[in-house]
Design an enzyme around this catalytic site. Structure first.
Site, PDB file in Angstrom:
ATOM      1  N   LYS A 181     -12.870  16.529 -21.485  1.00  0.00           N
ATOM      2  CA  LYS A 181     -14.214  16.712 -22.177  1.00  0.00           C
ATOM      3  C   LYS A 181     -15.173  15.630 -21.794  1.00  0.00           C
ATOM      4  O   LYS A 181     -14.750  14.598 -22.655  1.00  0.00           O
ATOM      5  CB  LYS A 181     -14.040  17.354 -23.508  1.00  0.00           C
ATOM      6  CG  LYS A 181     -15.327  17.978 -24.264  1.00  0.00           C
ATOM      7  CD  LYS A 181     -16.274  16.847 -24.480  1.00  0.00           C
ATOM      8  CE  LYS A 181     -17.803  17.090 -25.522  1.00  0.00           C
ATOM      9  NZ  LYS A 181     -18.737  16.166 -25.192  1.00  0.00           N
ATOM     10  N   GLU A 256      -9.502   4.033 -27.976  1.00  0.00           N
ATOM     11  CA  GLU A 256      -9.785   2.942 -27.414  1.00  0.00           C
ATOM     12  C   GLU A 256     -11.479   2.903 -27.877  1.00  0.00           C
ATOM     13  O   GLU A 256     -12.235   3.843 -27.221  1.00  0.00           O
ATOM     14  CB  GLU A 256      -9.849   2.926 -25.952  1.00  0.00           C
ATOM     15  CG  GLU A 256      -9.977   1.732 -25.228  1.00  0.00           C
ATOM     16  CD  GLU A 256     -11.640   1.156 -24.905  1.00  0.00           C
ATOM     17  OE1 GLU A 256     -12.459   0.336 -25.577  1.00  0.00           O
ATOM     18  OE2 GLU A 256     -11.948   1.512 -23.822  1.00  0.00           O
ATOM     19  N   CYS A 289     -17.718  -1.682 -23.219  1.00  0.00           N
ATOM     20  CA  CYS A 289     -17.090  -1.926 -24.447  1.00  0.00           C
ATOM     21  C   CYS A 289     -16.171  -3.445 -24.732  1.00  0.00           C
ATOM     22  O   CYS A 289     -16.290  -3.952 -25.835  1.00  0.00           O
ATOM     23  CB  CYS A 289     -15.981  -0.647 -24.597  1.00  0.00           C
ATOM     24  SG  CYS A 289     -14.824  -0.826 -23.430  1.00  0.00           S
ATOM     25  N   GLU A 384     -21.579  -3.322 -33.118  1.00  0.00           N
ATOM     26  CA  GLU A 384     -21.440  -3.047 -31.958  1.00  0.00           C
ATOM     27  C   GLU A 384     -23.222  -2.626 -31.590  1.00  0.00           C
ATOM     28  O   GLU A 384     -23.550  -1.746 -31.909  1.00  0.00           O
ATOM     29  CB  GLU A 384     -20.500  -2.329 -31.333  1.00  0.00           C
ATOM     30  CG  GLU A 384     -20.565  -1.931 -29.703  1.00  0.00           C
ATOM     31  CD  GLU A 384     -19.256  -1.119 -29.281  1.00  0.00           C
ATOM     32  OE1 GLU A 384     -18.895  -1.566 -28.376  1.00  0.00           O
ATOM     33  OE2 GLU A 384     -19.280   0.078 -29.880  1.00  0.00           O
TER      34      GLU A 384
END
Length: 487
Positions: A181, A256, A289, A384
């Site tokens: 997906k 992750e 990331c 973040e």
């Protein structure tokens, strides 16, 4: 061309799902927009629980035969997929650049070759995957990796195909079937991957690609009782929803997630190297990331480091990612751009100073930004941003550097710049991170474990760690001299 095909830079892309070896259209669609100029690329089939159920059923039906396929044959097909990627590398590169705004030169030279390498690496690793037998009171222990079953792989938009195949390749190598997906903001190269895999001879139902929103199709996939593994790369809030959904069936997860990684610059570091590492954090418009978004610089060199950084960052060219001269492209979506600017403006209102940047530009572009005068407990330091926004703080000694580096809820990565190997050893031993780089950045080997600590993730993938996750690891214990004579 048909009503279910769009054309991107001359490349035809099917907008339908790929389920059980066939293209399947949905009654509803969603609009895919290029971040480069806001142009509409096309309407994409918008999956629901119905398509999710069909994809899982196809993967379940295909699983026994694929799991029983000899390792050498599975490896051969994965190498054929890699051949197909390399054959269509230029097409994949331009489609992905158009869809997610990352640099075309990076896609050509690094990202798409890495896609092919993902398949080749795990195909080869499969053929040498073994654990030496060992004895227990004369009994023989034999460790094996059994295919687990259908796997749901949910992938992000910042490096769509590379991060998808980082999951798809080991899952397929392990003998599992896959429901991929892709992120709804970047669905196109996943569709091309389905074509490539079919042309390479991957049996129908072994790889399925379904498109749509997480709330409409993602939940149906992650809560499905026939799914045996879920791997997700993305945000912490989404991961929590996936974990709650998977908990119903105790489906194993690999997550992750985000990061707020530090770059520690000590006074004994090569400052030119440290500045090069720092400027590299603007890669992919800050949408990485692993990016070291928090600069922690020793007080005695902070002023000089900042001066050199500003000069180096000032040489970057921001613009159309299809231009070879461009260093920084657009951010993925207007929603993301507004989020980035919100972080920055709140930080400035709270007393932060923008040394460079601090503002939006035309379209979906955000000026490379460095903020100083930020408090350790401030939002801009703790959360973040996922854009070209960096912060700079100073420290007096090693202890303070480590304390500041570890003082977030994340633990994905860290980078250390120092000229003292003993200091590097001391500091890296104390850092909470899944990956630590010393005097380098973004050096990645697929045989190394990859993942995050704290809220940066759960589990590790890479090399044998990937097979440990995507398989049911079995130990068979055989008694000595226990065989009956059937002669």
């Amino acid at each position: 061309m048909t009503e279910h095909t769009l054309t991107v830079a001359g490349v035809a892309v099917d907008t339908r799902h790929w389920i059980g070896g066939e293209r399947v259209a949905s009654t509803e669609t969603f609009t895919d927009v290029s971040p480069i100029d806001g142009s509409v690329l096309g309407e994409i089939s918008r999956g629901t629980a119905m398509e999710a159920a069909a994809a899982v059923a196809a993967a379940k039906a295909a699983f026994p035969a694929w799991a029983a396929t000899p390792r050498a044959e599975r490896a051969r097909i994965l190498h054929a997929v890699a051949d197909g990627v390399e054959k269509r590398l230029e097409e994949l590169a331009i489609v992905e650049t158009t869809d997610n705004g990352a640099l075309l030169r990076s896609h050509r030279r690094g990202v798409m070759p890495r896609v092919a390498h993902n398949f080749r690496f795990f195909a080869d690793w499969l053929l040498k995957l073994e654990h030496e037998d060992f004895e227990t009171r004369g009994h023989t222990n034999h460790v094996s990796w059994d295919p687990a079953g259908p796997c749901v792989l949910i992938t992000p938009w910042n490096a769509p195909l590379m991060l998808a195949t980082w999951k798809v390749a080991p899952a397929l190598a392990a003998g599992n079937t896959v429901i991929l997906k892709p992120a709804e903001w970047t669905p196109l190269t996943a569709s091309l991957l389905a074509d490539i895999a079919a042309e390479a001879g991957l049996p129908a139902g072994v790889l399925n690609v379904v498109q749509g929103y997480g709330s409409e199709i993602g939940d149906a996939l992650t809560s499905h009782p026939d799914v045996r593994r879920i791997s997700f790369t993305g945000s912490v809030p989404t991961a929590k929803r996936i974990a709650a959904s998977a908990a119903v069936n105790l489906t194993p997860l690999s997550l992750e997630l985000g990061g707020k990684s530090p770059l520690l610059v000590f006074a004994d570091a090569d400052l030119d190297l440290a500045v090069d590492l720092a400027v590299e954090q603007y890669d992919n418009a800050g949408q990485v990331c692993l990016a070291a978004t928090r600069f922690l610089v020793q007080e005695s060199v902070a002023e000089e480091f900042t001066r050199r950084f500003v000069a180096k960052a000032g040489q970057l060219t921001q613009g159309d990612p299809r231009d070879e001269a461009t260093d920084i492209g657009p951010n993925i979506h207007l929603r993301q751009l507004e989020k980035i600017d919100g972080f920055v403006q709140r930080a400035i209102a709270a007393g932060a100073r923008a040394v460079i940047g601090g503002h939006r530009k035309d379209g979906q572009y955000y000026a490379p930004t460095l903020l100083t005068d930020v408090a350790q407990d401030s939002e801009i330091v703790q959360e973040e941003v996922f854009g070209p926004v960096l912060t700079l703080q100073t420290f007096s000694d090693e202890d303070e550097a480590v304390r500041l580096a570890n003082d977030t809820r994340f633990g994905l990565a860290a980078t250390v710049a120092t000229g003292d190997p003993e200091r590097a050893e001391r500091v890296t031993a104390q850092l909470v991170a899944g990956t630590v780089w010393v005097n380098c950045f973004f050096v990645r080997d697929l045989q190394a474990p990859f993942g995050g600590s704290r809220q940066s993730g759960v589990g590790r993938e890479g090399g044998t760690w990937s097979f440990d996750f995507y398989c049911d690891v079995k130990n068979t214990v055989t008694a000595p001299n226990g065989w009956r004579n059937h002669g």
